[in-house]
Design an enzyme around this catalytic site. Structure first.
Site: not given
Ligand code: FAD
Ligand code: NAI
Length: 467
Positions: A185, A446, A49, A273, A182-183, A239
Site C-alpha cells: 500500500v 443517475h 496517521c 516492506i 515492496g509493492a 533486495v
Molecule cells: P499510531 O498512529 O502509530 O499512534 C501511536 C502513537 O503512540 C504515536 O504517536 C507514538 O508517538 C505514541 N507512542 C508510542 N509509544 C509511546 C509511549 N511509550 N509514550 C507515549 N506515546 C507513545 N491507515 C488508514 O486507515 N488509511 C490510510 O490512508 C493510511 N495511510 C497511511 C500512510 C502511511 C505513510 C502510513 C505509514 C500509515 C498509513 N495508515 C493508514 C496506517 C495508519 O496510520 C495506522 O494504522 C494508524 O495510525 C494506527 O493508529 P494507532 O493509534 O494504533 O497508532
Molecule cells: P504492506 O504490507 O502493504 O506491503 C509490503 C510489501 O513489501 C508486500 O508486498 C511484501 O510482499 C513486500 N516485501 C516484504 N519484504 C520484502 C523484501 N525483503 N523485498 C521486497 N519486497 C518485500 O506494507 P506497507 O506498504 O509498508 O504498509 C504498512 C502498513 O501501513 C500496511 O499494513 C497498511 O495497512 C498501512 N497503510 C495503509 C494505507 C491505506 O489504508 N491506504 C496507506 C499506507 C499504509
C-alpha cells in the site's frame, strides 16, 4: 493540558494516534477522568496517521493528482493551461493540512474534558504509569502505541536518500529515479506521488504479485493500469543491499527463490516492506504483558492478559488501519463503563488511494474458495457507467460476492475512481446483513458512479441492465 494536581485517573491512554485519541474522546464523553500521553517530539497529537501517515500522504496524493491531470488531461477537455510544479508550496500545503488536523484534536480533547500530556509513558506497575519521571495512577491503562517501519537488514534508512514513508513525504527535490522496495500500500501510494511529479519509479517486490491479500482480479487489473502509467515492476525479486556511491545509490537484488542477481541505480530508495508493532520502553516486561513472536500485544476482546490493561490499534493484531484503531478505541471506552463495546472485523474496509483507487471489504473470492463457502459473483465495469464516461475515467470495475444460497453479501472488491467512497455503501449493507438484492433494488441516483455498485449487485442474479 491538565492543571489537575492530583495525578489520578480512571483511564490513562498511552499513545495519541487514532486508537488513543478516539478512545480518549469517547472516555471523556462517557464521563471518565482520562489522560492521553503522547511522546512525539513535535508535541502534536494524531499519531502516525495525522503526522506522517494517512493525512500527509493523502495531501500529497491529491496535489500530485491535480498536477498530473492539469499537465496531461486538461487539454483533452478544452482547457489550455501552462503548468509548473512548485514542490515547496506543495509540501507547505501538506503541512497546513497536518497542522490543522493535529490542532483539531487538542480542541476535541478540551471539548470532551480529556487531559493530555506530551512525554514518554511507561507502565511501572498495576495501575501506575510514569511519564518522564512523574508518577500517575489509574484504574485502567490503554496501550495505543502504534507501529513503526519494518527494517530491511543491510539497508540503513537515513530519511534522505534511503527513506521510509516519513522521508518520502518530505523530499525537497523530485528524484530522477526512485526505487521502491515492496509493492504494497505505501509503495504504490507514495510511488504514485513521485511518478506524477516526474520520477521514474521501479518497484522491487518479493512476491510474484503486487498488493498481497487483495482480490486477485483487482491485483491483475491494478498491475496493468500502473504499468500503463509508467511504473516498472520487478516481481519475485528481493533486495540484498543498497550501496551509496558518489553519483547515487546502487541497489543489489536477486530472485526471491535465490540466484539471478540484478543491480539497479537510483537517486532515492523507499523502504516499505510493512510495519511492526511499537512497544519499546513501555515496560511490558514489568507486568509480563503477553506479546506474540512478532511483538504484537496479545488480546482477547482488547483485554491483555493483565487485568485492566487494554491494547488497541497497530500494536495489536488485525489490519494496520486508522479506522480499525479508532473503532477499537471506542469499543474499549464503552467496555470500561460496562457498555457492549464491539468491533465487527468482517466489515473493515481497506482502501489504496492510488488513481484509480482500490477498495475492498469482506472476503475475497480466493478466501471463499479456500473456506469452501458457495458464492455468486456480480461484476460491472466502469466502462459501462455513464458518469465514468462523462469524466473520461473508465478504468476498473465493481465486484460483489454473495452467498450462493442466502444471497447475503460476503465481500466487495473495486478498482476505479472514487471507489474508496463507494465501498461505504456495501459496508453499511453488510452491517445490516443485507442481500445483494437489497442493493440491486435500491434506487441509486443517475448519473453517479454509485450506479456501478447497483449494477454489480444486479449482476449477482444475472440481470445487470447496462452492459
Ligand atoms: P499510531 O498512529 O502509530 O499512534 C501511536 C502513537 O503512540 C504515536 O504517536 C507514538 O508517538 C505514541 N507512542 C508510542 N509509544 C509511546 C509511549 N511509550 N509514550 C507515549 N506515546 C507513545 N491507515 C488508514 O486507515 N488509511 C490510510 O490512508 C493510511 N495511510 C497511511 C500512510 C502511511 C505513510 C502510513 C505509514 C500509515 C498509513 N495508515 C493508514 C496506517 C495508519 O496510520 C495506522 O494504522 C494508524 O495510525 C494506527 O493508529 P494507532 O493509534 O494504533 O497508532
Ligand atoms: P504492506 O504490507 O502493504 O506491503 C509490503 C510489501 O513489501 C508486500 O508486498 C511484501 O510482499 C513486500 N516485501 C516484504 N519484504 C520484502 C523484501 N525483503 N523485498 C521486497 N519486497 C518485500 O506494507 P506497507 O506498504 O509498508 O504498509 C504498512 C502498513 O501501513 C500496511 O499494513 C497498511 O495497512 C498501512 N497503510 C495503509 C494505507 C491505506 O489504508 N491506504 C496507506 C499506507 C499504509
Amino acid at each position: 493540558m491538565s492543571d489537575d494536581k492530583n495525578n489520578s485517573y480512571d483511564v490513562i491512554i498511552i499513545g495519541g494516534g487514532p486508537g488513543g485519541y478516539n478512545c480518549a474522546i469517547r472516555c471523556g464523553q462517557l464521563g471518565l477522568k482520562v489522560l492521553c500521553v503522547e511522546k512525539r517530539d513535535n508535541k502534536k497529537l494524531g499519531g502516525t496517521c495525522l503526522n506522517v501517515g494517512c493525512i500527509p500522504s493523502k495531501a500529497m496524493l491529491h496535489s500530485s493528482e491535480l498536477y498530473e491531470e492539469a499537465r496531461t488531461s486538461f487539454a483533452d477537455i478544452g482547457i489550455d493551461a501552462t503548468v509548473k510544479l512548485n514542490l515547496k508550496k506543495m509540501l507547505e500545503s501538506k503541512e497546513k493540512a497536518v497542522n490543522g488536523l493535529t490542532a483539531g484534536i487538542e480542541f476535541l480533547f478540551k471539548k470532551n474534558k480529556v487531559d493530555h500530556v506530551f512525554g514518554f509513558g511507561k507502565i511501572t506497575g498495576k495501575g501506575t504509569v510514569d511519564i518522564d519521571g512523574t508518577a500517575y495512577s489509574t484504574k485502567h491503562i490503554v496501550i495505543a502505541t502504534g507501529s513503526e517501519v519494518a527494517k530491511l537488514p543491510g539497508v540503513e534508512i537515513d530519511e534522505k536518500t534511503i527513506v521510509s514513508s516519513t522521508g518520502a513525504l518530505e523530499l525537497t527535490k523530485v528524484p530522477g529515479k526512485m526505487l521502491v522496495i515492496g509493492a504494497g500500500v505505501i509503495g504504490l501510494e507514495l510511488g504514485s506521488v513521485w511518478r506524477r511529479l516526474g520520477a521514474e519509479v521501479t518497484f522491487v517486490e518479493y512476491l510474484d504479485h503486487i498488493l498481497p491479500g487483495l482480490d486477485v482480479e483487482v491485483q491483475k487489473q491494478a498491475t496493468r493500469i500502473f504499468k500503463k502509467q509508467g511504473m516498472k515492476f520487478e516481481l519475485g525479486r528481493k533486495v540484498t543491499g543498497v550501496n551509496k556511491g558518489t553519483s547515487g545509490l546502487s541497489v543489489d537484488t536477486e530472485a526471491s527463490a535465490g540466484g539471478k542477481g540484478k543491480a539497479f541505480d537510483a537517486d532515492v530508495v523507499l523502504v516499505c516492506i510493512g510495519r511492526r508493532p511499537y512497544t519499546d520502553g513501555l515496560g511490558l516486561d514489568i507486568l509480563k504483558v503477553a506479546t506474540d513472536k512478532r511483538g504484537f500485544i496479545e488480546t482477547d476482546h482488547f483485554k491483555t492478559n493483565v487485568e485492566n490493561i487494554w491494547a488497541i490499534g497497530d500494536c495489536t493484531h488485525g489490519p494496520m488501519l486508522a479506522h480499525k484503531a479508532e473503532d477499537e478505541g471506542v469499543a474499549v471506552a464503552e467496555l470500561i463503563v460496562g457498555k457492549a463495546g464491539h468491533v465487527n472485523y468482517d466489515v473493515i474496509p481497506g482502501i489504496v488511494y492510488t488513481k484509480p483507487e482500490i477498495s475492498s471489504v469482506g472476503k475475497t473470492e480466493e478466501q471463499l474458495k479456500e473456506d469452501g463457502i458457495p458464492y455468486k459473483k456480480g461484476k460491472f465495469p466502469f466502462q459501462a457507467n455513464s458518469r465514468a464516461r462523462c469524466n473520461h475515467e473508465t478504468d476498473g470495475f465493481v465486484k460483489i460476492l454473495a452467498h450462493a444460497e442466502t444471497d447475503e453479501i460476503l465481500g466487495a472488491h473495486m478498482i476505479g475512481v472514487n471507489v474508496g467512497d463507494l465501498i461505504a455503501e456495501v459496508c453499511l449493507a453488510m452491517e445490516f446483513k443485507a442481500a445483494s438484492e437489497d442493493i440491486a433494488r435500491t434506487c441509486h441516483a443517475h448519473p453517479t458512479l454509485t450506479e456501478a455498485v447497483r449494477q454489480a449487485a444486479m449482476d449477482v442474479e444475472g440481470w445487470a441492465m447496462q452492459m
